[in-house]
Design a protein around this motif. Sequence first.
Motif, short mmCIF file in Angstrom:
data_model
loop_
_atom_site.label_atom_id
_atom_site.label_comp_id
_atom_site.label_asym_id
_atom_site.label_seq_id
_atom_site.Cartn_x
_atom_site.Cartn_y
_atom_site.Cartn_z
N ASN A 6 51.54 29.31 42.99
CA ASN A 6 51.13 27.84 43.51
C ASN A 6 50.49 27.77 44.71
OD1 ASN A 6 52.21 26.20 41.32
ND2 ASN A 6 54.83 27.31 41.79
N ASP A 7 49.56 28.58 45.45
CA ASP A 7 49.53 28.98 46.79
C ASP A 7 48.42 27.91 46.43
OD1 ASP A 7 51.27 30.16 48.25
OD2 ASP A 7 51.37 32.72 47.80
N LEU A 8 47.72 26.90 47.76
CA LEU A 8 46.95 26.59 48.08
C LEU A 8 45.85 27.22 49.42
CD1 LEU A 8 47.91 22.94 47.51
CD2 LEU A 8 47.46 24.12 45.57
N TYR A 9 44.92 27.16 49.14
CA TYR A 9 43.83 27.78 49.68
C TYR A 9 42.14 26.84 49.89
CZ TYR A 9 45.47 32.08 50.25
OH TYR A 9 46.62 33.17 50.41
N ARG A 10 42.69 26.10 51.43
CA ARG A 10 41.14 25.43 51.46
C ARG A 10 39.86 26.51 51.74
NH1 ARG A 10 43.15 23.65 56.15
NH2 ARG A 10 43.42 21.74 55.61
N CYS A 11 39.15 26.33 50.96
CA CYS A 11 37.65 27.13 50.78
C CYS A 11 36.89 26.88 51.41
CB CYS A 11 37.78 27.23 49.63
SG CYS A 11 39.13 28.62 49.16
N TYR A 12 35.70 27.63 52.30
CA TYR A 12 34.84 27.21 52.51
C TYR A 12 33.77 28.03 52.13
CZ TYR A 12 36.78 24.30 56.40
OH TYR A 12 37.65 23.52 56.76
N THR A 13 32.47 27.79 51.37
CA THR A 13 31.37 28.88 50.92
C THR A 13 29.96 28.17 51.31
OG1 THR A 13 32.23 28.01 48.37
CG2 THR A 13 29.82 28.97 48.32
N PHE A 14 29.58 29.47 51.66
CA PHE A 14 28.17 30.14 52.29
C PHE A 14 27.28 30.92 51.68
CE2 PHE A 14 31.81 29.11 55.53
CZ PHE A 14 31.37 28.25 56.31
N PRO A 15 26.08 30.16 52.04
CA PRO A 15 25.15 31.28 51.20
C PRO A 15 25.02 32.82 52.01
CG PRO A 15 23.91 29.42 52.64
CD PRO A 15 25.48 28.97 53.02
N ILE A 16 24.45 33.57 51.34
CA ILE A 16 23.89 35.16 52.22
C ILE A 16 23.08 35.18 51.12
CG2 ILE A 16 26.75 35.46 53.27
CD1 ILE A 16 27.24 37.36 51.43
N ASP A 17 22.79 36.40 51.97
CA ASP A 17 21.21 37.33 50.65
C ASP A 17 21.85 37.33 49.24
OD1 ASP A 17 19.96 36.23 53.47
OD2 ASP A 17 20.35 38.80 54.15
N THR A 18 23.26 38.03 49.29
CA THR A 18 23.28 38.41 48.08
C THR A 18 24.16 37.74 46.97
OG1 THR A 18 25.31 39.61 48.87
CG2 THR A 18 23.18 40.85 48.98
N GLY A 19 24.02 36.20 47.18
CA GLY A 19 24.60 35.09 47.15
C GLY A 19 25.50 34.27 48.01
N TYR A 20 26.59 34.37 47.40
CA TYR A 20 27.78 33.69 48.83
C TYR A 20 29.12 34.65 49.44
CZ TYR A 20 25.45 29.96 45.78
OH TYR A 20 24.40 29.91 45.31
N LEU A 21 29.03 33.61 50.56
CA LEU A 21 30.37 33.88 50.89
C LEU A 21 31.49 32.96 51.07
CD1 LEU A 21 31.28 36.09 54.06
CD2 LEU A 21 32.14 33.74 53.56
N VAL A 22 32.64 33.38 50.47
CA VAL A 22 34.06 31.94 50.66
C VAL A 22 35.29 32.53 50.75
CG1 VAL A 22 35.35 31.16 49.45
CG2 VAL A 22 33.10 31.65 48.26
N TRP A 23 35.46 32.09 52.18
CA TRP A 23 36.42 32.30 52.71
C TRP A 23 37.41 30.86 52.59
CZ3 TRP A 23 38.09 28.86 56.97
CH2 TRP A 23 39.29 29.35 57.80
N GLY A 24 38.84 31.76 53.04
CA GLY A 24 39.87 30.46 52.27
C GLY A 24 41.03 30.87 53.52
N ASP A 25 41.46 29.78 53.57
CA ASP A 25 42.98 29.33 54.67
C ASP A 25 43.91 29.10 53.64
OD1 ASP A 25 44.03 30.09 57.01
OD2 ASP A 25 43.27 28.93 57.94
N LYS A 26 45.22 29.37 53.52
CA LYS A 26 46.45 29.65 52.97
C LYS A 26 46.49 27.84 53.37
CE LYS A 26 51.07 30.68 50.84
NZ LYS A 26 51.69 31.85 51.04
N MET A 27 47.00 27.22 52.45
CA MET A 27 47.79 25.68 53.05
C MET A 27 49.16 25.79 52.77
SD MET A 27 45.29 23.13 51.34
CE MET A 27 46.19 21.55 52.71
#
Length: 321
Positions: free
Chosen positions: A91-112
């Motif tokens: 049930n853990d919620l994460y606030r995530c941000y997605t950024f483009p990189i050369d090989t695809g995407y980077l997703v960073w998430g911080d637990k709420m």
Amino acid sequence: MSVSDLIARYPDLMARCLNLSGTTILITIDEEYKITFCTDSLVQQLHLLHKPTGTHLGSVLCPLEEAEFFLTISNSSKKFLPQLFRLCESNDLYRCYTFPIDTGYLVWGDKMGSTENEILESMSHLNNELSDMSRQLSKANRELNKKNQELEWANEKITRISRMDYLTGLSNRSYFQERLKEIFALTKRHGLEFTILLADLDHFKRINDTYGHDMGDKVLQAFGTLLANECRTEDLPARYGGEEFILVFPKTHASGVITFYERIRRELIHSDLLPDPDFVTFSAGITEYEEGGTEISLLKKADDALYEAKKNGRDRYVISS
């Protein structure tokens, strides 16, 4: 864009990303959303034996309320676009941000701090409040529509009253003059004709003096009703003032108005408005529209003809010359 380029472009955010804790996750994925790298914190949060490399990101991060899986990409250094995901199997919620990189995407998430159930409960409360507001707004709109309808009816009533003689229910003098201008303009424009009859009840002062003003009012009301009942829809009867009444007969020659006069005269004489042997009569001046005339000149002719009828003994009509 490489990870080093990403750090250079978003230094503050990347500093938070790289300051990893047990509640922070970092994932890289390819163009097909398959995981190519993740931090150990993700493995710990999911209680996995190994990193979920090669699996679809949707098997790790789940959208709320079974919505379709998609990523919102943050391409601007001035505006980051967060998304809310639930860590699968929890049930853990994460606030995530997605950024483009050369090989695809980077997703960073911080637990709420809140759980999914708490967020959904808050959303449910908000939806309930919105529903209540919507119902209140609908009720207010219905009340507003009702008030607008009442206002429209009131305005119509005020308009009718402002045009009506209070005693007889006929049009009053001001409304008659307004309508006469319209009829005059239409007659001139289309080459039509109309006739005016100006009537005056004979010896009306004597009726008031002999039988009282209440009886005088009854005679006025009865005469007004008789005129209204005998008129056509297009005719305009009005109380002109005191015991004077005026009528406009569109598309009518004087001969037709004379017939009307005789019909009213007979009805009035045979009515029982006054005790025997008295009865009510009226005199009338009749004038036809003439090309080149004006409303004022036409009314003057009708008034002059009425004066002649009175001078010649009353209970008669005179056609203006």
